[in-house]
Motif scaffolding. Structure first.
Motif, short mmCIF file in Angstrom:
data_model
loop_
_atom_site.label_atom_id
_atom_site.label_comp_id
_atom_site.label_asym_id
_atom_site.label_seq_id
_atom_site.Cartn_x
_atom_site.Cartn_y
_atom_site.Cartn_z
N MET A 43 -2.19 10.40 -8.54
CA MET A 43 -3.36 10.22 -7.52
C MET A 43 -3.47 8.71 -7.07
SD MET A 43 -4.76 12.34 -5.61
CE MET A 43 -6.30 12.50 -4.57
N PRO A 44 -3.32 8.16 -5.99
CA PRO A 44 -3.74 6.73 -5.70
C PRO A 44 -5.42 6.51 -5.92
CG PRO A 44 -3.08 7.90 -3.69
CD PRO A 44 -2.91 8.90 -4.74
N LYS A 45 -5.36 5.37 -6.35
CA LYS A 45 -6.78 4.85 -6.57
C LYS A 45 -7.56 4.67 -5.42
CE LYS A 45 -5.77 2.69 -11.01
NZ LYS A 45 -6.09 1.64 -11.71
N PRO A 46 -8.72 5.09 -5.16
CA PRO A 46 -9.52 4.92 -3.67
C PRO A 46 -9.58 3.37 -3.53
CG PRO A 46 -10.69 5.81 -5.22
CD PRO A 46 -9.56 5.76 -5.86
N GLU A 47 -9.59 2.95 -2.08
CA GLU A 47 -10.12 1.66 -1.86
C GLU A 47 -9.16 0.51 -2.23
OE1 GLU A 47 -14.33 1.07 -2.29
OE2 GLU A 47 -14.73 3.35 -1.86
N ILE A 48 -7.95 0.70 -2.93
CA ILE A 48 -7.24 -0.55 -3.08
C ILE A 48 -5.81 -0.59 -2.30
CG2 ILE A 48 -7.79 -0.53 -5.53
CD1 ILE A 48 -5.02 0.53 -6.33
N HIS A 49 -5.86 0.31 -1.51
CA HIS A 49 -4.62 0.64 -0.64
C HIS A 49 -4.92 0.34 0.77
CE1 HIS A 49 -2.15 2.51 -3.73
NE2 HIS A 49 -3.12 3.31 -4.09
N PRO A 50 -3.97 -0.52 1.60
CA PRO A 50 -4.38 -0.66 2.82
C PRO A 50 -4.30 0.72 3.76
CG PRO A 50 -2.16 -1.30 2.54
CD PRO A 50 -2.65 -0.91 1.37
N THR A 51 -5.24 0.56 4.79
CA THR A 51 -5.01 1.72 5.68
C THR A 51 -3.93 1.92 6.59
OG1 THR A 51 -6.20 0.56 7.58
CG2 THR A 51 -7.63 1.63 6.02
N TRP A 52 -3.39 3.12 6.75
CA TRP A 52 -2.10 3.46 7.51
C TRP A 52 -2.57 4.06 8.98
CZ3 TRP A 52 2.66 2.47 6.70
CH2 TRP A 52 3.74 3.54 7.67
N SER A 53 -1.89 3.26 9.94
CA SER A 53 -2.04 3.58 11.24
C SER A 53 -0.85 4.32 11.50
CB SER A 53 -2.27 2.52 12.03
OG SER A 53 -2.31 2.57 13.39
N LYS A 54 -0.93 5.41 12.00
CA LYS A 54 0.21 6.38 12.36
C LYS A 54 0.87 5.99 13.84
CE LYS A 54 -1.11 10.73 10.26
NZ LYS A 54 -1.34 12.06 10.37
N GLU A 55 0.20 5.21 14.60
CA GLU A 55 0.52 4.85 15.95
C GLU A 55 0.36 3.46 16.37
OE1 GLU A 55 0.04 7.44 19.14
OE2 GLU A 55 1.23 9.19 18.19
N ALA A 56 0.91 2.52 15.47
CA ALA A 56 0.57 1.18 15.75
C ALA A 56 1.57 0.67 16.93
CB ALA A 56 0.73 0.27 14.69
N PRO A 57 0.90 -0.09 18.08
CA PRO A 57 1.66 -0.53 19.01
C PRO A 57 2.54 -1.75 18.78
CG PRO A 57 -0.58 -1.38 19.44
CD PRO A 57 -0.65 -0.35 18.32
N VAL A 58 3.67 -1.79 19.22
CA VAL A 58 4.75 -2.79 19.29
C VAL A 58 4.90 -3.51 20.37
CG1 VAL A 58 7.04 -3.52 18.42
CG2 VAL A 58 5.91 -1.72 17.43
N PHE A 59 4.68 -4.72 20.41
CA PHE A 59 4.73 -5.73 21.60
C PHE A 59 5.75 -6.77 21.56
CE2 PHE A 59 0.31 -4.45 21.22
CZ PHE A 59 0.08 -4.24 22.64
N CYS A 60 6.56 -7.01 22.62
CA CYS A 60 7.63 -8.00 22.72
C CYS A 60 7.28 -9.01 23.60
CB CYS A 60 8.74 -7.62 22.60
SG CYS A 60 10.05 -8.70 22.47
N ASP A 61 6.95 -10.16 23.68
CA ASP A 61 6.42 -10.96 24.73
C ASP A 61 5.18 -10.37 25.37
OD1 ASP A 61 8.50 -12.98 24.20
OD2 ASP A 61 9.83 -11.99 25.62
N GLY A 62 4.20 -10.16 24.93
CA GLY A 62 3.20 -9.31 25.34
C GLY A 62 3.10 -8.08 26.09
N LYS A 63 4.54 -7.48 26.24
CA LYS A 63 4.86 -6.18 26.53
C LYS A 63 4.84 -5.07 25.70
CE LYS A 63 7.32 -8.48 30.51
NZ LYS A 63 8.76 -8.68 30.96
N PRO A 64 4.18 -4.10 26.00
CA PRO A 64 4.25 -2.91 25.06
C PRO A 64 5.73 -2.20 24.94
CG PRO A 64 2.87 -2.37 26.88
CD PRO A 64 3.19 -3.78 27.08
N ILE A 65 6.14 -2.03 23.68
CA ILE A 65 7.46 -1.35 23.78
C ILE A 65 7.53 -0.16 23.25
CG2 ILE A 65 9.62 -1.66 22.28
CD1 ILE A 65 9.25 -4.52 22.36
N GLY A 66 6.68 0.25 21.96
CA GLY A 66 6.54 1.50 21.69
C GLY A 66 5.55 1.55 20.60
N PHE A 67 5.48 2.52 19.69
CA PHE A 67 4.70 2.97 18.55
C PHE A 67 5.39 3.07 17.47
CE2 PHE A 67 2.52 4.02 22.36
CZ PHE A 67 1.19 3.33 22.41
#
Length: 72
Positions: A1-25
């Protein structure tokens, strides 16, 4: 079981940008991702790739160390 409050939060759909244009998630621990090179901008796929001329490297090595050429 992972310890609480030591792991970074996981985002399932983080946007990806290239030159300011959205590419995907993608899934990521960052809220958004900035990339410099993407498939549509990569030199290999855009036919703007430059080849490095390596001719003469063996000859320079042989000359540097005073070795005779294999061909002779």
């Amino acid at each position: 079981m992972p310890k609480p409050e030591i792991h970074p939060t996981w985002s399932k759909e983080a946007p990806v940008f290239c030159d300011g244009k959205p590419i995907g998630f993608v899934g990521s621990t960052k809220r958004e991702l900035q990339v410099d090179v993407w498939l549509t901008k990569h030199p290999f796929y855009t036919n703007s790739q430059t080849l490095i001329d390596s001719e003469g490297r063996v000859e320079r090595f042989m000359k540097k160390y005073g070795l005779k050429s294999i061909e002779n």
